[in-house]
Scaffold this active site. Sequence first.
Site, PDB file in Angstrom:
ATOM      1  N   VAL A  14       0.836  -1.211   0.000  1.00  0.00           N
ATOM      2  CA  VAL A  14       0.000   0.000   0.000  1.00  0.00           C
ATOM      3  C   VAL A  14       0.870   1.260   0.000  1.00  0.00           C
ATOM      4  O   VAL A  14       0.565   2.238  -0.698  1.00  0.00           O
ATOM      5  CB  VAL A  14      -0.960  -0.006   1.214  1.00  0.00           C
ATOM      6  CG1 VAL A  14      -1.809   1.256   1.237  1.00  0.00           C
ATOM      7  CG2 VAL A  14      -1.852  -1.245   1.175  1.00  0.00           C
ATOM      8  N   ALA A  33      -6.437  19.694  -3.525  1.00  0.00           N
ATOM      9  CA  ALA A  33      -6.091  19.988  -2.128  1.00  0.00           C
ATOM     10  C   ALA A  33      -5.849  21.478  -1.901  1.00  0.00           C
ATOM     11  O   ALA A  33      -5.927  21.953  -0.778  1.00  0.00           O
ATOM     12  CB  ALA A  33      -4.849  19.193  -1.733  1.00  0.00           C
ATOM     13  N   ALA A  43      10.110   5.806   6.045  1.00  0.00           N
ATOM     14  CA  ALA A  43      10.828   4.922   6.974  1.00  0.00           C
ATOM     15  C   ALA A  43      10.409   3.488   6.725  1.00  0.00           C
ATOM     16  O   ALA A  43       9.209   3.184   6.656  1.00  0.00           O
ATOM     17  CB  ALA A  43      10.517   5.311   8.419  1.00  0.00           C
ATOM     18  N   GLU A 129      -9.831   6.203   5.928  1.00  0.00           N
ATOM     19  CA  GLU A 129     -10.676   5.641   4.861  1.00  0.00           C
ATOM     20  C   GLU A 129     -10.164   4.274   4.396  1.00  0.00           C
ATOM     21  O   GLU A 129     -10.937   3.361   4.097  1.00  0.00           O
ATOM     22  CB  GLU A 129     -10.713   6.622   3.680  1.00  0.00           C
ATOM     23  CG  GLU A 129     -11.625   6.217   2.552  1.00  0.00           C
ATOM     24  CD  GLU A 129     -13.082   6.145   2.968  1.00  0.00           C
ATOM     25  OE1 GLU A 129     -13.679   7.182   3.246  1.00  0.00           O
ATOM     26  OE2 GLU A 129     -13.624   5.033   3.022  1.00  0.00           O
ATOM     27  N   GLY A 134     -10.778  -1.162   1.639  1.00  0.00           N
ATOM     28  CA  GLY A 134      -9.733  -0.672   0.726  1.00  0.00           C
ATOM     29  C   GLY A 134     -10.118   0.613   0.017  1.00  0.00           C
ATOM     30  O   GLY A 134     -10.284   1.660   0.646  1.00  0.00           O
ATOM     31  N   GLY A 187      -1.414 -14.961  -3.442  1.00  0.00           N
ATOM     32  CA  GLY A 187      -1.016 -13.811  -2.623  1.00  0.00           C
ATOM     33  C   GLY A 187      -2.197 -13.074  -2.006  1.00  0.00           C
ATOM     34  O   GLY A 187      -2.044 -11.980  -1.486  1.00  0.00           O
ATOM     35  N   ASP A 201     -10.558  -9.976  10.708  1.00  0.00           N
ATOM     36  CA  ASP A 201     -10.352  -8.779   9.885  1.00  0.00           C
ATOM     37  C   ASP A 201     -11.705  -8.105   9.584  1.00  0.00           C
ATOM     38  O   ASP A 201     -11.849  -6.888   9.696  1.00  0.00           O
ATOM     39  CB  ASP A 201      -9.640  -9.193   8.584  1.00  0.00           C
ATOM     40  CG  ASP A 201      -9.468  -8.042   7.620  1.00  0.00           C
ATOM     41  OD1 ASP A 201      -8.651  -7.158   7.890  1.00  0.00           O
ATOM     42  OD2 ASP A 201     -10.173  -8.028   6.585  1.00  0.00           O
ATOM     43  N   LYS A 205     -13.246  -4.260  10.760  1.00  0.00           N
ATOM     44  CA  LYS A 205     -13.848  -3.270   9.854  1.00  0.00           C
ATOM     45  C   LYS A 205     -15.292  -2.968  10.255  1.00  0.00           C
ATOM     46  O   LYS A 205     -15.746  -1.823  10.202  1.00  0.00           O
ATOM     47  CB  LYS A 205     -13.782  -3.786   8.415  1.00  0.00           C
ATOM     48  CG  LYS A 205     -12.341  -3.920   7.914  1.00  0.00           C
ATOM     49  CD  LYS A 205     -12.257  -4.767   6.643  1.00  0.00           C
ATOM     50  CE  LYS A 205     -10.822  -4.899   6.143  1.00  0.00           C
ATOM     51  NZ  LYS A 205     -10.673  -5.956   5.131  1.00  0.00           N
TER      52      LYS A 205
HETATM   53  N1  HSE Z   1      -6.842  -9.108   4.067  1.00  0.00           N
HETATM   54  C1  HSE Z   1      -7.894  -8.213   3.676  1.00  0.00           C
HETATM   55  C2  HSE Z   1      -8.873  -8.948   2.777  1.00  0.00           C
HETATM   56  C3  HSE Z   1      -7.431  -7.028   2.890  1.00  0.00           C
HETATM   57  O1  HSE Z   1      -8.664 -10.110   2.405  1.00  0.00           O
HETATM   58  O2  HSE Z   1      -9.874  -8.343   2.442  1.00  0.00           O
HETATM   59  C4  HSE Z   1      -7.003  -5.875   3.699  1.00  0.00           C
HETATM   60  O3  HSE Z   1      -7.995  -5.448   4.590  1.00  0.00           O
END
Ligand code: HSE
Length: 436
Positions: A14, A33, A43, A129, A134, A187, A201, A205
């Site tokens: 990202v 902007a 970094a 956001e 995403g 991946g 996850d 969210k």
């Molecule tokens: N690992 C998350 C997904 C993507 O499979 O939707 C990032 O939030």
Amino acid sequence: MKPISVGLLGIGTVGGGTFTVLERNREEITRRAGRAIAITVVADKDLARANSVVQNRARVIDDAWAVVNDPAVDIVVELIGGTKIAKDLMLKALENGKHVVTANKALLAQHGNEIFAAAQKKGVMVAFEAAVAGGVPIIKSLREGLAANRIEWIAGIINGTSNFILSEMRDKGASFDDVLKQAQKLGYAEADPTFDIEGVDAAHKLTIMAAIGFGIPMQFSAAYTEGISKLTREDIQYAEQLGYRIKLLGVTKRKANGIELRVHPTLIPARRLIANVEGVMNAVLVRGDAVGQTMYYGAGAGAEPTASAVVADLVDVARTMTADPEHRVPHLAFQPDRLSNVPILPMSEVETSYYLRLLVQDKTGVLADVTRILADLGISIDAMVQKEPSEGEDQTDIIMLTHQTVEKNINAAIAKIEALPVVASKVTRIRLEELG
Ligand code: HSE
């Protein structure tokens, strides 16, 4: 006017996308902007990787603390992930009066209340956001676009990896384990895919969306979380025969006695638009009292889709730095001193419909026993299929869909059904939402 100086923490997928998008669309982004936005320092522990992306267009260092303590940095973009070092860095950046942009849903879902309070104290922004779905601008839609509405419920496919697995299981009749291996090869899934497939996850969210939708603090620990690892292709096929698709859905609903906050595999009518969201795509359905249902669809992960959200946040922050800094949109949409303490309901009080699959002996009276248990608990059957036993077998599957009931009633019914001597295995239960 001097460009706004951005310090980027972490230049993986990202971060790399953010660098590229900012560079490629620099002219339009500056016009939007009102001021140029430049990543001046990056970094990353992996200096070789960072240098290969940055190519001398910014300073590259391996010390994230030097970025959050750098007086020349106006905005810190945190793309390190995780909840420990990322939290310390973020709090330090805020303490130093810097605005923060992050994609870190785990950190916000678990420590958002503390982080927003720290930002509030310093009069700076935390923009996030990219943390939910995403590239789909769902935070802005909930917080600003739907601000007129009393939000009734939100339901979303908010984990691309698990949606990909379910799509492949349905399309190809493949098993969970085989598709998971494929997702890892492509991946999509993390090397340790637990957060994706066990609903964690998605619960991160969902926690964030519930807070914004209902004006409540972040309460990840109160979310019910159930993943897809126990789903069988048989259940997916039976659901299909009954006109439903199974999706890993995050659902949060306002009820008279509290808020439902839950992630679990869910049957959805196949004719609904959201049931047809396939592969790694994300979609969120929101019901507001004025607008009715609106749906937001798009890529929930990936370098440039997620960067699209990160850069949009940078533009938002840049705008508030140049004009009207006192009138920011509150982090959780509602004014911080006006959050509600309405409770998150325990799962036993959640109301939904159910898919039940029972393996039973093919004997007279079995169905009568099962339906009597359901009737005694006030659970009404909506549809039912009984398979003919295979040649030479004396056991068969019964699949039932119920009308809405309270979860504690279905728990009681399942316990009684499983205790019947003619019931040969655990009852499979999958929740069902009509989303009408
Ligand atoms: N690992 C998350 C997904 C993507 O499979 O939707 C990032 O939030």
